[in-house]
Design a protein around this motif. Structure first.
Motif, PDB file in Angstrom:
ATOM      1  N   ALA A  75       1.436  -1.909  -0.026  1.00 11.18           N
ATOM      2  CA  ALA A  75      -0.291  -0.022  -0.047  1.00 11.18           C
ATOM      3  C   ALA A  75       1.043   1.514  -0.334  1.00 11.18           C
ATOM      4  N   ASP A  76       1.827   1.145   0.771  1.00  7.67           N
ATOM      5  CA  ASP A  76       2.430   2.690   0.817  1.00  7.67           C
ATOM      6  C   ASP A  76       3.537   2.707  -0.812  1.00  7.67           C
ATOM      7  N   TRP A  77       3.937   1.062  -1.546  1.00  6.04           N
ATOM      8  CA  TRP A  77       4.661   1.529  -2.037  1.00  6.04           C
ATOM      9  C   TRP A  77       3.981   2.346  -3.540  1.00  6.04           C
ATOM     10  N   ALA A  78       2.412   2.242  -3.573  1.00  7.59           N
ATOM     11  CA  ALA A  78       1.418   2.100  -4.384  1.00  7.59           C
ATOM     12  C   ALA A  78       1.295   3.661  -4.113  1.00  7.59           C
ATOM     13  N   PHE A  79       1.192   4.183  -2.468  1.00 11.59           N
ATOM     14  CA  PHE A  79       1.035   5.610  -2.559  1.00 11.59           C
ATOM     15  C   PHE A  79       2.531   6.204  -2.880  1.00 11.59           C
ATOM     16  N   GLY A  80       3.537   5.250  -2.847  1.00 10.19           N
ATOM     17  CA  GLY A  80       4.358   6.131  -3.281  1.00 10.19           C
ATOM     18  C   GLY A  80       5.170   6.944  -4.921  1.00 10.19           C
ATOM     19  N   LYS A  81       3.772   5.457  -5.553  1.00 13.61           N
ATOM     20  CA  LYS A  81       4.065   5.477  -7.007  1.00 13.61           C
ATOM     21  C   LYS A  81       3.666   7.340  -6.929  1.00 13.61           C
ATOM     22  N   LEU A  82       1.999   7.482  -6.261  1.00 20.09           N
ATOM     23  CA  LEU A  82       1.020   8.508  -6.517  1.00 20.09           C
ATOM     24  C   LEU A  82       1.768  10.067  -6.443  1.00 20.09           C
ATOM     25  N   ILE A  83       2.473   9.386  -4.733  1.00 18.94           N
ATOM     26  CA  ILE A  83       2.872  10.998  -4.284  1.00 18.94           C
ATOM     27  C   ILE A  83       4.775  11.233  -5.406  1.00 18.94           C
ATOM     28  N   LYS A  84       5.514  10.465  -5.656  1.00 15.39           N
ATOM     29  CA  LYS A  84       5.914  10.691  -6.499  1.00 15.39           C
ATOM     30  C   LYS A  84       5.878  11.113  -8.141  1.00 15.39           C
ATOM     31  N   CYS A  85       4.421  10.925  -8.659  1.00 19.62           N
ATOM     32  CA  CYS A  85       3.914  11.401 -10.219  1.00 19.62           C
ATOM     33  C   CYS A  85       3.606  13.022  -9.708  1.00 19.62           C
ATOM     34  N   LEU A  86       3.022  12.665  -8.556  1.00 21.49           N
ATOM     35  CA  LEU A  86       2.557  14.090  -8.179  1.00 21.49           C
ATOM     36  C   LEU A  86       3.053  15.620  -6.925  1.00 21.49           C
ATOM     37  N   ARG A  87       4.178  14.883  -7.084  1.00 24.00           N
ATOM     38  CA  ARG A  87       5.836  15.915  -6.738  1.00 24.00           C
ATOM     39  C   ARG A  87       6.025  16.382  -7.978  1.00 24.00           C
ATOM     40  N   GLN A  88       6.434  15.201  -9.744  1.00 22.32           N
ATOM     41  CA  GLN A  88       6.601  15.456 -10.261  1.00 22.32           C
ATOM     42  C   GLN A  88       6.160  16.695 -10.985  1.00 22.32           C
ATOM     43  N   ILE A  89       4.779  16.823 -11.199  1.00 27.08           N
ATOM     44  CA  ILE A  89       3.796  17.344 -11.743  1.00 27.08           C
ATOM     45  C   ILE A  89       3.630  18.745 -11.352  1.00 27.08           C
ATOM     46  N   GLY A  90       3.795  18.853  -9.970  1.00 28.33           N
ATOM     47  CA  GLY A  90       4.062  20.570  -9.085  1.00 28.33           C
ATOM     48  C   GLY A  90       3.274  20.579  -8.096  1.00 28.33           C
ATOM     49  N   LEU A  91       2.330  18.999  -7.048  1.00 29.92           N
ATOM     50  CA  LEU A  91       1.913  19.605  -5.982  1.00 29.92           C
ATOM     51  C   LEU A  91       2.613  19.582  -4.864  1.00 29.92           C
TER      52      LEU A  91
END
Length: 184
Positions: A75-91
């Motif tokens: 679950a943390d891995w899945a959230f990590g993928k989400l976070i990585k994407c969101l941070r890359q686009i500036g969130l």
């Protein structure tokens, strides 16, 4: 109060409450990955993983009681993928935390998450457009300096090159004229 208006401390408290009360998600929450292993799986540095954990972006992280090592779940891995994407686009970290909270709250927050993603997409498209304009400017400058370099080499071959403030303006005018004739 909407989630957007909540402070970091309020969001963290609500995240902790949701986790403590149990939540049904599609990923296994059993701890199994060390910081190094999760870092490798996500393509992020160990420092970044620890920072995101400190910022409460991994809702299911646990500590190994024998050595106090962080252990992450699927679950943390899945959230990590989400976070990585969101941070890359500036969130921001704050808004990532809100997005995770909304995700854990469930389907009642789909509209809010969709709006965040649509706004991020619009922002990303604007950034892409600005980068494309910058690339066009850079290409023009590269063509100009390539042209100038060729002119200098020709002058050197003819033995007429002098390294003084020379007719740079006239060379620039010739270059611009040449570019216009080529339709650039």
């Amino acid at each position: 109060m909407t989630n957007k208006e909540k402070s970091d401390a309020e969001i963290i408290k609500e995240l902790d409450s949701i986790i403590e009360n149990g939540i049904s998600i599609d990923y296994d929450t059993k701890p199994k990955y060390t910081v190094k292993e999760l870092s490798k799986k996500l393509g992020l540095s160990s420092h970044t993983i620890r920072f995101y954990d400190k910022e409460h972006l991994f809702p299911f992280v646990k500590r190994d009681v024998s050595n106090d090592e962080r252990l992450f779940s699927d679950a943390d891995w899945a959230f990590g993928k989400l976070i990585k994407c969101l941070r890359q686009i500036g969130l921001s970290i704050h808004d990532c935390r809100l997005f995770i909270l909304d995700t854990l709250i469930g389907d009642d927050t789909v509209k809010e998450r969709l709006l965040i993603l649509v706004n991020l997409q619009a922002s990303l498209r604007k950034q892409i457009h600005e980068l494309q304009e910058a690339e066009r400017d850079l290409q023009y400058k590269i063509r100009f300096f390539s042209y100038l370099d060729e002119e200098i080499e020709i002058e050197k071959e003819k033995g007429i090159f002098t390294d003084k403030k020379r007719g740079l303006l006239s060379k620039l005018k010739r270059f611009v004229s040449k570019q216009k004739s080529l339709g650039c």
